[in-house]
Write a protein that holds these residues in place. Structure first.
Motif, PDB file in Angstrom:
ATOM      1  N   UNK A  55       0.917  -1.300  -0.100  1.00  0.00           N
ATOM      2  CA  UNK A  55      -0.019  -0.102  -0.039  1.00  0.00           C
ATOM      3  C   UNK A  55       0.840   1.521  -0.050  1.00  0.00           C
ATOM      4  N   UNK A  56       1.318   1.642  -1.158  1.00  0.00           N
ATOM      5  CA  UNK A  56       1.951   2.983  -1.377  1.00  0.00           C
ATOM      6  C   UNK A  56       1.135   4.059  -1.418  1.00  0.00           C
TER       7      UNK A  56
ATOM      8  N   UNK B 204       3.652  -2.101  -6.201  1.00  0.00           N
ATOM      9  CA  UNK B 204       3.370  -0.848  -5.186  1.00  0.00           C
ATOM     10  C   UNK B 204       2.069  -0.229  -5.714  1.00  0.00           C
ATOM     11  N   UNK B 205       0.984  -0.110  -4.927  1.00  0.00           N
ATOM     12  CA  UNK B 205      -0.213   0.493  -5.519  1.00  0.00           C
ATOM     13  C   UNK B 205      -0.249   1.768  -4.663  1.00  0.00           C
ATOM     14  N   UNK B 206      -0.198   2.636  -5.812  1.00  0.00           N
ATOM     15  CA  UNK B 206      -0.260   4.282  -5.248  1.00  0.00           C
ATOM     16  C   UNK B 206      -1.435   4.794  -5.132  1.00  0.00           C
ATOM     17  N   UNK B 207      -2.029   4.347  -3.863  1.00  0.00           N
ATOM     18  CA  UNK B 207      -3.327   4.636  -3.368  1.00  0.00           C
ATOM     19  C   UNK B 207      -3.686   6.187  -3.384  1.00  0.00           C
ATOM     20  N   UNK B 208      -4.582   6.638  -4.104  1.00  0.00           N
ATOM     21  CA  UNK B 208      -4.994   7.990  -4.025  1.00  0.00           C
ATOM     22  C   UNK B 208      -6.018   8.349  -2.729  1.00  0.00           C
ATOM     23  N   UNK B 209      -6.941   9.008  -2.734  1.00  0.00           N
ATOM     24  CA  UNK B 209      -7.640   9.229  -1.359  1.00  0.00           C
ATOM     25  C   UNK B 209      -9.027   8.460  -1.360  1.00  0.00           C
TER      26      UNK B 209
END
Ligand SMILES: NC(=O)c1ccc[n+]([C@@H]2O[C@H](COP(=O)([O-])OP(=O)(O)OC[C@H]3O[C@@H](n4cnc5c(N)ncnc54)[C@H](O)[C@@H]3O)[C@@H](O)[C@H]2O)c1
Length: 305
Positions: free
Chosen positions: A115-116, A164-169
């Motif tokens: 969870x990036x 790496x999942x670059x999670x937004x808001x």
């Protein structure tokens, strides 16, 4: 049926993921120190270990395990809080990743999903960021997330396929409404419900790319066995700009509230706004109908009442 390690199952994202995996018939072990999470969030059936992922001593007991994949979701999750104790943040968000990767190497687990965060992009001229955009992190939290991504790249040479999942808001039912330093929509909603007036740190023109929790869980699941996602960083967002003022207006109209909203000075490291380029997400994970703000907000409010 598979055995998975999901860190952070007492928190917002980790609990929803663990719940889905359990409902799908899998076994889930979780490590969580309950620093922000709550034991009541941990789904029934999870083999729960209350411990700090940055403590090297906790991994001995897992060395006889065989996990199909590790989902590293736990971590201090606020850019603002990372300024209060950068070393603590470094341990929580970076040392933990390194230790979990080292566990994977020892037990021959070949799949690691991390969870990036979109915060790795930091100050960027473009409002719409792709995975190729320059990363200039602006908080200790974001530096830690980016460092973790780089550790994933190093462990590729040991045969560990990571994403790496670059999670937004993220927002949705189950979000911690007591933490007024993490989760923009939940912070405003909590204040609209519980406080005399709503304090907004920073301008109403700032914007976010808000993604509903169910769509985040769908992304993680679509990623799990997807070889195209191996050793990639992928934006997980909707790709739409929603301003702080839009969020305030939506909450106000849904709650039929006339509370005063006061705008005060912003927090260090806070970004004006970026949205996700979702081309890579769509290509690798496929497209599906995402939950819109109005529907997502209504289900969050219903969950609270
Ligand atoms: N929520 C968002 O909008 C968002 C956006 C981008 C990235 N993320 C990342 O997604 C992950 C999950 O976020 P969330 O919203 O569920 O946060 P959360 O605070 O609800 O959950 C985090 C969980 O991790 C646990 N935890 C924290 N530090 C720990 C440690 N050192 N060892 C063991 N457990 C620890 C907490 O007790 C909590 O249960 C975090 O890594 C966060 O940085 C979240």
């Amino acid at each position: 049926m598979a055995e998975y390690l999901v860190t952070g199952a007492a928190g917002f994202v980790g609990s929803k993921l663990a719940n889905k995996l359990i409902n799908d018939g899998h076994h889930v072990t979780s490590i969580d120190d309950l620093s922000t999470g709550s034991i009541s969030n941990v789904p029934e059936g999870v083999n729960f270990i209350q411990a700090d992922c940055s403590d090297p001593h906790i991994y001995k007991s897992l060395e006889n395990k065989s996990f199909e994949a590790v989902f590293h979701i736990a971590g201090q999750s606020s850019g603002e809080i990372s300024f209060e104790d950068p070393i603590k943040d470094l341990k929580s968000n970076t040392q933990s990743t390194l230790l979990l990767l080292s566990l994977c190497k020892k037990i021959n687990c070949k799949r690691f999903i991390f969870a990036s965060s979109m915060s790795v992009y930091g100050l960027n001229n473009a409002e719409h960021v792709s995975e190729q955009s320059k990363c200039t992190p602006q908080s200790f939290y974001a530096v830690g997330k980016l460092a973790s991504e780089n550790y994933l790249n190093i462990y590729k040479k040991y045969g560990i396929n990571s994403t790496a999942l670059r999670l937004f808001n993220i927002y949705g039912p189950g979000q911690n409404m007591l933490n007024l330093k993490q989760g923009m929509l939940s912070i405003y909603l909590a204040q609209f419900i519980d406080k005399e007036k709503v304090i907004v740190k920073g301008s109403g023109e700032r914007f976010r790319d808000l993604i509903f929790i169910d769509d985040v869980i769908e992304s993680i699941l679509r990623c799990t066995d997807n070889t195209d996602s191996y050793n990639e960083a992928i934006n997980i967002g909707i790709g739409k700009k929603i301003t702080v003022q839009n969020i305030i207006d939506s909450i106000r109209s849904n709650l039929k509230s006339s509370k005063t909203v006061e705008f005060v000075e912003g927090t260090p490291g806070d970004l004006h706004g970026i949205t996700a380029c979702t081309k890579k997400m769509d290509k690798i994970l496929g497209k599906w109908d995402k939950v819109g703000l109005e529907q997502g907000l209504r289900s969050m409010i219903e969950h609270l009442s």
